[in-house]
Design a protein around this motif. Structure first.
Motif, short mmCIF file in Angstrom:
data_model
loop_
_atom_site.label_atom_id
_atom_site.label_comp_id
_atom_site.label_asym_id
_atom_site.label_seq_id
_atom_site.Cartn_x
_atom_site.Cartn_y
_atom_site.Cartn_z
N UNK A 69 0.80 -1.22 0.00
CA UNK A 69 0.00 0.00 0.00
C UNK A 69 0.82 1.26 0.00
N UNK A 70 2.09 1.17 -0.42
CA UNK A 70 3.00 2.31 -0.34
C UNK A 70 2.47 3.52 -1.10
N UNK A 71 1.93 3.31 -2.30
CA UNK A 71 1.50 4.45 -3.10
C UNK A 71 0.41 5.25 -2.40
N UNK A 72 -0.56 4.56 -1.84
CA UNK A 72 -1.65 5.24 -1.15
C UNK A 72 -1.18 5.87 0.15
N UNK A 73 -0.33 5.17 0.89
CA UNK A 73 0.19 5.72 2.15
C UNK A 73 1.00 6.99 1.88
N UNK A 74 1.82 6.97 0.82
CA UNK A 74 2.60 8.15 0.46
C UNK A 74 1.70 9.31 0.06
N UNK A 75 0.64 9.02 -0.68
CA UNK A 75 -0.29 10.06 -1.11
C UNK A 75 -0.89 10.79 0.09
N UNK A 76 -1.36 10.02 1.07
CA UNK A 76 -1.98 10.61 2.26
C UNK A 76 -0.95 11.34 3.11
N UNK A 77 0.21 10.71 3.31
CA UNK A 77 1.26 11.30 4.14
C UNK A 77 1.76 12.61 3.55
N UNK A 78 2.07 12.63 2.28
CA UNK A 78 2.61 13.83 1.64
C UNK A 78 1.61 14.97 1.67
N UNK A 79 0.33 14.65 1.45
CA UNK A 79 -0.69 15.69 1.46
C UNK A 79 -0.78 16.35 2.83
N UNK A 80 -0.74 15.54 3.88
CA UNK A 80 -0.85 16.10 5.23
C UNK A 80 0.41 16.88 5.61
N UNK A 81 1.56 16.39 5.23
CA UNK A 81 2.81 17.09 5.54
C UNK A 81 2.84 18.47 4.90
N UNK A 82 2.34 18.57 3.69
CA UNK A 82 2.31 19.87 3.01
C UNK A 82 1.47 20.86 3.80
N UNK A 83 0.33 20.41 4.30
CA UNK A 83 -0.55 21.30 5.06
C UNK A 83 0.09 21.69 6.39
N UNK A 84 0.71 20.73 7.08
CA UNK A 84 1.37 21.05 8.35
C UNK A 84 2.46 22.10 8.16
N UNK A 85 3.23 21.99 7.09
CA UNK A 85 4.28 22.96 6.83
C UNK A 85 3.69 24.34 6.57
N UNK A 86 2.58 24.38 5.84
CA UNK A 86 1.93 25.66 5.57
C UNK A 86 1.41 26.30 6.85
N UNK A 87 0.85 25.52 7.74
CA UNK A 87 0.26 26.03 8.97
C UNK A 87 1.30 26.52 9.96
N UNK A 88 2.42 25.82 10.05
CA UNK A 88 3.42 26.11 11.09
C UNK A 88 4.60 26.94 10.59
N UNK A 89 4.83 26.93 9.29
CA UNK A 89 6.01 27.60 8.76
C UNK A 89 7.28 26.79 8.88
N UNK A 90 7.18 25.56 9.38
CA UNK A 90 8.34 24.69 9.52
C UNK A 90 8.57 23.95 8.21
N UNK A 91 9.75 24.03 7.61
CA UNK A 91 10.01 23.25 6.39
C UNK A 91 9.94 21.74 6.71
N UNK A 92 9.13 21.01 5.96
CA UNK A 92 8.99 19.56 6.15
C UNK A 92 9.22 18.88 4.81
N UNK A 93 10.20 18.00 4.76
CA UNK A 93 10.53 17.30 3.52
C UNK A 93 10.69 15.82 3.78
N UNK A 94 10.51 15.03 2.73
CA UNK A 94 10.81 13.61 2.77
C UNK A 94 12.25 13.40 2.31
#
Length: 260
Positions: A69-94
């Motif tokens: 299920x890597x493709x789906x897990x990555x899709x969900x994880x990346x989407x949420x990380x993008x939003x967290x970075x926008x909200x906090x201003x903390x750079x978040x990368x994989x």
């Protein structure tokens, strides 16, 4: 987009915010202040006068997929990380290797869960697993008190059996941003076990924005933080931040995938 949303909700039985006819608690500064102190300055398993914690450096995440299920897990994880970075201003990368990371994120299976928790979070973490579906924790700089590393372990089969895989992805990484406590005073919120929804609520986005305001510094205790939180919330009222919280919550990539 609709096909993806149906796939995600069909697999994970997710529940998301479609509208907010009631419980517009994020509009009440006193409510937000109380919720902030309870989720950011208290701890789920220990009482005491705790200090404010957050990241003072970019977050670099290495994800270890031990299950399908890597493709789906990555899709969900990346989407949420993008939003967290926008909200906090903390750079978040994989990142591509464990050695580059300060956050280790493991998608595993229930049979390996305790082993991975002990390996990544320490043996003491095994004492607090009763009733948990997934697990996360962080380590602090002993001098500054800032978060320096974290680990997230999600047993996918166990989470899916409870219909909580999406909730685990959202809540665990959000908590290791520096909001470690669940509290009845925070509602609607992913930090409240009685909230059925799996995505960040408008209250959650306000709490995250508050935490990463520069006036609130690592090491502050509740007595120091409260007057600053009040001041920031007055500013938020004037600037319309509280009024825009629904739109901010709904603007996240993860909400765009599953919330419409």
């Amino acid at each position: 987009m609709l096909r993806i949303a149906l796939l995600i909700c069909g697999v994970f039985a997710c529940s998301v915010y479609a509208n907010y006819p009631q419980n517009r608690t994020w509009l009440d500064p006193e409510f937000v202040e109380r919720a902030f102190v309870d989720v950011a300055l208290k701890r789920e398993y220990n009482s005491g006068n705790w200090q404010l914690v957050k990241w003072n450096q970019p977050i670099k995440i290495w994800v270890n997929h031990q299950v399908a299920g890597q493709e789906l897990h990555d899709l969900l994880t990346n989407a949420h990380l993008t939003h967290l970075s926008q909200l906090t201003g903390v750079p978040i990368t994989r990142v591509s290797t464990r050695s580059q990371a300060n956050v280790i994120w493991i998608f595993t299976r229930e049979s390996q869960w305790r082993k991975e928790v002990e390996k990544e979070l320490g043996k003491a973490a095994l004492n607090n697993m009763h009733g948990a579906i997934c697990k996360a924790g962080y380590r602090l700089d002993p001098r500054s008190g800032a978060i320096t590393s974290a680990a997230i372990i999600i047993p996918v089969d166990q989470a899916r059996n409870h219909g909580k895989l999406l909730a685990c992805i959202v809540e665990e990484i959000t908590q290791v941003m520096g909001i470690p406590n669940d509290a009845e005073s925070a509602f609607p919120s992913i930090f409240n076990d009685d909230t059925p929804e799996d995505l960040l609520s408008p209250l959650d986005v306000v709490l995250l924005q508050l935490l990463y305001e520069p006036e609130l510094t690592v090491g502050m205790r509740a007595k120091q933080a409260r007057p600053i939180v009040r001041k920031i919330l007055r500013r938020y009222q004037k600037q319309g931040v509280l009024d825009k919280a629904v739109a901010t919550a709904n603007s996240g990539e993860l909400y765009q995938l599953v919330g419409n």
